[in-house]
Each structure stands twice: as C-alpha cells, then as structure tokens.
Design a protein around this motif. Structure first.
Motif, mmCIF file in Angstrom:
data_model
loop_
_atom_site.group_PDB
_atom_site.id
_atom_site.type_symbol
_atom_site.label_atom_id
_atom_site.label_comp_id
_atom_site.label_asym_id
_atom_site.label_seq_id
_atom_site.Cartn_x
_atom_site.Cartn_y
_atom_site.Cartn_z
ATOM 1 N N ALA A 28 5.141 -4.241 10.924
ATOM 2 C CA ALA A 28 4.068 -5.129 10.468
ATOM 3 C C ALA A 28 4.457 -5.715 9.113
ATOM 4 C CB ALA A 28 2.755 -4.368 10.356
ATOM 5 N N PRO A 29 4.285 -7.027 8.921
ATOM 6 C CA PRO A 29 4.706 -7.669 7.671
ATOM 7 C C PRO A 29 3.646 -7.572 6.567
ATOM 8 C CG PRO A 29 3.954 -9.316 9.206
ATOM 9 C CD PRO A 29 3.862 -8.002 9.922
ATOM 10 N N TYR A 30 4.118 -7.302 5.362
ATOM 11 C CA TYR A 30 3.249 -7.206 4.182
ATOM 12 C C TYR A 30 3.904 -7.911 3.007
ATOM 13 C CZ TYR A 30 0.599 -3.475 6.452
ATOM 14 O OH TYR A 30 -0.182 -2.759 7.313
ATOM 15 N N ALA A 31 3.080 -8.384 2.082
ATOM 16 C CA ALA A 31 3.535 -8.797 0.762
ATOM 17 C C ALA A 31 3.149 -7.643 -0.164
ATOM 18 C CB ALA A 31 2.849 -10.075 0.325
ATOM 19 N N PHE A 85 1.124 4.354 9.371
ATOM 20 C CA PHE A 85 2.282 4.920 8.684
ATOM 21 C C PHE A 85 1.988 4.916 7.180
ATOM 22 C CE2 PHE A 85 6.485 4.850 6.746
ATOM 23 C CZ PHE A 85 7.174 5.781 7.508
ATOM 24 N N PRO A 86 2.292 6.012 6.473
ATOM 25 C CA PRO A 86 1.972 6.075 5.042
ATOM 26 C C PRO A 86 2.947 5.285 4.173
ATOM 27 C CG PRO A 86 3.021 8.109 5.761
ATOM 28 C CD PRO A 86 2.829 7.270 6.993
ATOM 29 N N PHE A 87 2.400 4.503 3.240
ATOM 30 C CA PHE A 87 3.175 3.788 2.229
ATOM 31 C C PHE A 87 2.862 4.422 0.876
ATOM 32 C CE2 PHE A 87 2.098 -0.345 4.725
ATOM 33 C CZ PHE A 87 3.021 -0.036 5.702
ATOM 34 N N PHE A 96 -0.457 -6.355 0.999
ATOM 35 C CA PHE A 96 -1.292 -7.368 1.612
ATOM 36 C C PHE A 96 -0.652 -7.808 2.921
ATOM 37 C CE2 PHE A 96 -1.940 -7.558 -2.925
ATOM 38 C CZ PHE A 96 -3.317 -7.573 -3.029
ATOM 39 N N LYS A 97 -1.377 -7.670 4.022
ATOM 40 C CA LYS A 97 -0.880 -8.064 5.338
ATOM 41 C C LYS A 97 -0.628 -9.565 5.344
ATOM 42 C CE LYS A 97 -0.456 -6.489 9.679
ATOM 43 N NZ LYS A 97 -1.508 -6.611 10.650
ATOM 44 N N THR A 98 0.534 -9.998 5.839
ATOM 45 C CA THR A 98 0.884 -11.420 5.794
ATOM 46 C C THR A 98 0.827 -12.108 7.146
ATOM 47 O OG1 THR A 98 3.230 -10.905 5.987
ATOM 48 C CG2 THR A 98 2.341 -11.148 3.760
ATOM 49 N N ALA A 99 0.507 -11.412 8.208
ATOM 50 C CA ALA A 99 0.384 -12.033 9.530
ATOM 51 C C ALA A 99 -0.841 -11.468 10.217
ATOM 52 C CB ALA A 99 1.625 -11.780 10.379
ATOM 53 N N ARG A 108 8.257 -4.743 5.348
ATOM 54 C CA ARG A 108 7.847 -4.479 6.737
ATOM 55 C C ARG A 108 7.650 -2.985 6.906
ATOM 56 N NH1 ARG A 108 7.671 -8.270 10.633
ATOM 57 N NH2 ARG A 108 8.521 -10.293 10.052
ATOM 58 N N CYS A 109 6.609 -2.621 7.609
ATOM 59 C CA CYS A 109 6.351 -1.210 7.894
ATOM 60 C C CYS A 109 7.568 -0.647 8.622
ATOM 61 C CB CYS A 109 5.110 -1.073 8.759
ATOM 62 S SG CYS A 109 4.817 0.614 9.340
#
Length: 63
Positions: free
Chosen positions: A12-15, A37-39, A51-54, A6-7
C-alpha cells in the motif's frame, strides 16, 4: 520532508512526513490501513506521520 513509502507486507502506498522532535521517548507504532502491518512512529529523532496516497483497495488488486 516528504518521502514515498510502501507497506512491506501489502505494498500500500504512503507519503511519510518526518517532523524533528526533542522528545527522547520513542512513541508507539502506526498500522497499515490495508493489512495492519506495524510501522514505526519514531525514527532517528523524528516523528513519522503516514498518509495514504492511493484510494484503491490493495487487497482487491492482490487477488
């Protein structure tokens, strides 16, 4: 290997998929699609793909 992430800024949810690499050069960063936000794109010898999951708009939910 796939991990849930999650960010830290907007939740925000991601895989996240880690791909091991022999590359020594650390790559740039990836930004959250909701809040920018930087990842990190590289960690401990692995390239990270997010990859965004929602499909829901996290900003709308936070209001």
């Amino acid at each position: 290997m796939t991990e849930q992430f999650r960010c830290p800024s907007c939740q925000a949810p991601y895989a996240v998929v880690r791909v091991e690499t022999d590359e020594k050069e650390q790559l740039g960063q990836v930004n959250c699609t909701e809040c920018s936000f930087p990842f990190s794109a590289y960690e401990n010898g692995s390239i990270l793909k997010y990859f965004k999951t929602a499909s829901s708009n996290v900003r709308a939910l936070r209001k």
